[in-house]
Design an enzyme around this catalytic site. Structure first.
Site, mmCIF file in Angstrom:
data_model
loop_
_atom_site.group_PDB
_atom_site.id
_atom_site.type_symbol
_atom_site.label_atom_id
_atom_site.label_comp_id
_atom_site.label_asym_id
_atom_site.label_seq_id
_atom_site.Cartn_x
_atom_site.Cartn_y
_atom_site.Cartn_z
ATOM 1 N N GLU A 152 39.520 52.837 55.774
ATOM 2 C CA GLU A 152 40.729 52.289 54.993
ATOM 3 C C GLU A 152 41.684 51.685 55.936
ATOM 4 O O GLU A 152 41.834 51.896 56.984
ATOM 5 C CB GLU A 152 41.275 53.387 54.386
ATOM 6 C CG GLU A 152 40.279 54.086 53.156
ATOM 7 C CD GLU A 152 41.152 55.143 52.556
ATOM 8 O OE1 GLU A 152 42.522 55.315 52.499
ATOM 9 O OE2 GLU A 152 40.593 55.949 51.619
ATOM 10 N N HIS A 194 42.636 54.068 46.953
ATOM 11 C CA HIS A 194 43.451 55.435 47.558
ATOM 12 C C HIS A 194 44.770 55.490 46.592
ATOM 13 O O HIS A 194 45.979 55.851 47.108
ATOM 14 C CB HIS A 194 43.857 55.373 48.855
ATOM 15 C CG HIS A 194 43.958 56.868 49.428
ATOM 16 N ND1 HIS A 194 43.481 57.033 50.616
ATOM 17 C CD2 HIS A 194 44.283 57.979 48.961
ATOM 18 C CE1 HIS A 194 43.704 58.284 50.904
ATOM 19 N NE2 HIS A 194 44.199 58.824 50.114
#
Length: 531
Positions: free
Chosen positions: A263, A281
């Site tokens: 990420e 997220h």
């Protein structure tokens, strides 16, 4: 001087006000976390650092954080904090695991609905002016079997919500007892049983060596054909490449992912596959959750800096504000016992054994252990504290053991610390009297009753007449006033000890004069951190 806290990420004004209301000096610089050089320049001025995800707490930053005692992360993830470096520096790392539990659980449930009914694709198709009603045939959640991997705080909420949706819930969690599972209304199973039975699988575990790739290619191939996989926990729990292959083959009917192995996820094997719902997220991204974790971290940090309470710490045992009040004298005692034995021990320590008896045996022993270890370590490392001491002890290969027992002696409770070296064992015991003051009650197996003071003198000698006069005379000539004088002996004419509480440290001349008498086997000035 009031503690000083830096808020380097975006926290609400209400959270910042909590620090002020508790008498803490706070600097609110919500964009500072993005400027690592400026942050490093000023971090040495603060006792606490409150952050979200933008601020990176690295070893190089911690090197400059000489005053820092606590880092508080508003949220559950602490990937942006080097916890090993913080522990070695003696800095507590806290998070807020409960502020976003409901929000994350709801996101997992939302993902299940989205995947079951292909909502994002159906929405995009309809927005494009198509009317592909037959293309988006979904499935109901009612009556389906949900396999929950990890039935802790968030997983438990998911179980509860899923039961409300009339799903059959099976759960795999090594820490879930049969009694707790029954109370939750779920069936406790092993992972091998969950995989082929579940219509939906949702993960709610942290990323550890044990959970990494828990849904590996091998395990994914054991799942029921048509299964749908949801991950709103942590990237790295699922083999994303293998899952993509099984989605393409049709073995897996759909997936909902909020977290990814890398990420920010700019590209991923799961992207652009049919019936795969991806979000960036967002598990904790609700107004309520963001406010809750901000308020929680401010309360926790304030409680620690003002009252010494340790809540939701990741690198030392937690101790509530209520525990801190009750345990305060016992924490002081455990530190004094460690300091006594640490100052008396010159050779390397191999093992530390701690015995808790009576009322103290029912307290937070993990916190007391840290206090004992820190007391012992301070002689060789003055900067050590409750956080860093266990790390230092582990690095040195010191074995720590504890024993707790019911009241077995004259005191309501006591602590006995024994240190083992290559040459000998040395022990000291103490208790807390009703006045809240710690006392030494046994040294080397000899009973004593000694109040603890900042400056003390310990001597050993053969039990002969004149020792009291010698000590009093020489110390009096040196201008050292005796506040308290304790004697003890193993037997008449045997080994005897004296422990003197002095108003100030004895000078070198006095120590030499005592040694020159030839009456003492050991003469040791001691220093204790007494408030």
């Amino acid at each position: 001087m009031a503690p000083k806290v830096l808020v380097s990420d975006k926290l609400s004004e209400t959270a910042v006000q909590i620090f002020r209301d508790r008498g803490i000096d706070v600097d609110f610089m919500p964009d500072l976390g993005k400027d690592k050089d400026k942050l490093a320049e000023i971090i040495g001025n603060y006792d606490g650092l409150a952050i979200r995800s933008a601020t990176k707490v690295t070893p190089s930053l911690l090197e400059k954080a000489d005053r820092l005692k606590v880092v508080g992360r508003a949220g559950i993830g602490t990937d942006n904090v080097d916890k090993d470096a913080a522990s070695k520096k003696g800095v507590i790392v806290m998070n807020t695991p409960f502020g976003n539990m409901i929000t994350t659980a709801e996101h997992a449930i939302a993902m299940m609905f989205a995947v079951a009914r292909q909502l994002p694709e159906a929405s995009a198709s309809t927005h494009a002016g198509k009317w592909e009603k037959s293309k988006f045939m979904g499935v109901e959640l009612t009556g389906k079997t949900l396999g929950v991997i990890g039935a802790g705080n968030i997983g438990g909420i998911v179980c509860d919500r899923a039961r409300g949706l009339k799903m059959k819930v099976i759960a795999y969690d090594p820490f879930l007892s049969e009694e707790k599972a029954e109370k939750m209304g779920v069936e406790k199973v092993e992972l091998e049983e969950l995989l082929p039975r579940a219509d939906f699988i949702t993960l709610h575990v942290p990323l550890t060596d044990q959970t990494r790739n828990i849904l590996s290619r091998e395990n994914l191939e054991k799942t029921k054909k048509g299964v749908r996989v949801i991950n709103c926990a942590r990237g790295g729990l699922v083999d994303e490449e293998a899952l993509a292959d099984l989605l393409k083959s049709g073995h897996v009917a759909g997936a909902g992912f909020d977290v990814f192995s890398e990420e920010p996820a700019k590209e991923n094997p799961l992207f652009n596959l049919p019936n795969v719902v991806c979000t960036p997220h967002l598990g904790a991204s609700t107004t309520e959750a963001q406010e809750n974790v901000a308020l929680q971290v401010a309360e926790q940090m304030s409680n620690y800096l003002i009252d010494g309470a340790v809540e939701n710490a990741l690198n030392m045992p937690s101790m509530t504000a209520e525990e801190a009040k009750v345990m305060g004298p016992w924490v002081a005692l455990s530190s004094h016992l460690g300091a006594f034995i640490g100052q008396m021990t010159d050779e390397p320590v191999k093992a530390i054994n701690i015995l808790y008896d009576g009322v103290v045996a029912e307290m937070n022993l993990a916190a007391l252990n840290c206090s004992v270890i820190a007391g012992i370590m301070k002689k060789s490392n003055p900067d050590v504290n409750l956080v860093s001491a266990p790390v230092v002890a582990k690095e040195r290969g010191i074995q720590i053991s504890t024993t707790n027992q019911d009241k077995s002696g004259a005191f309501e409770g006591y602590i006995k610390v024994t240190v083992v070296t290559e040459k000998r064992e040395r022990s000291v015991a103490g208790t807390v009297f009703s006045d809240g003051k710690p006392r030494f009650i046994q040294i080397k197996g000899i009973n004593v009753d000694a109040e603890v003071g900042p400056h003390m003198l310990y001597t050993t000698n053969e039990d002969v007449p004149g020792i009291i006069g010698t000590l009093g005379g020489i110390l009096g000539q040196a201008g050292a006033n005796i506040a308290n004088f304790t004697l003890g002996r193993a037997s008449a004419g045997g080994e005897a000890i004296a422990l003197l509480y002095l108003d100030e440290a004895p000078n070198d001349a006095a120590l030499k004069a005592l040694a020159d008498t030839g009456k003492f086997r050991q003469i040791k000035p001691l220093v204790f951190d007494v408030v």
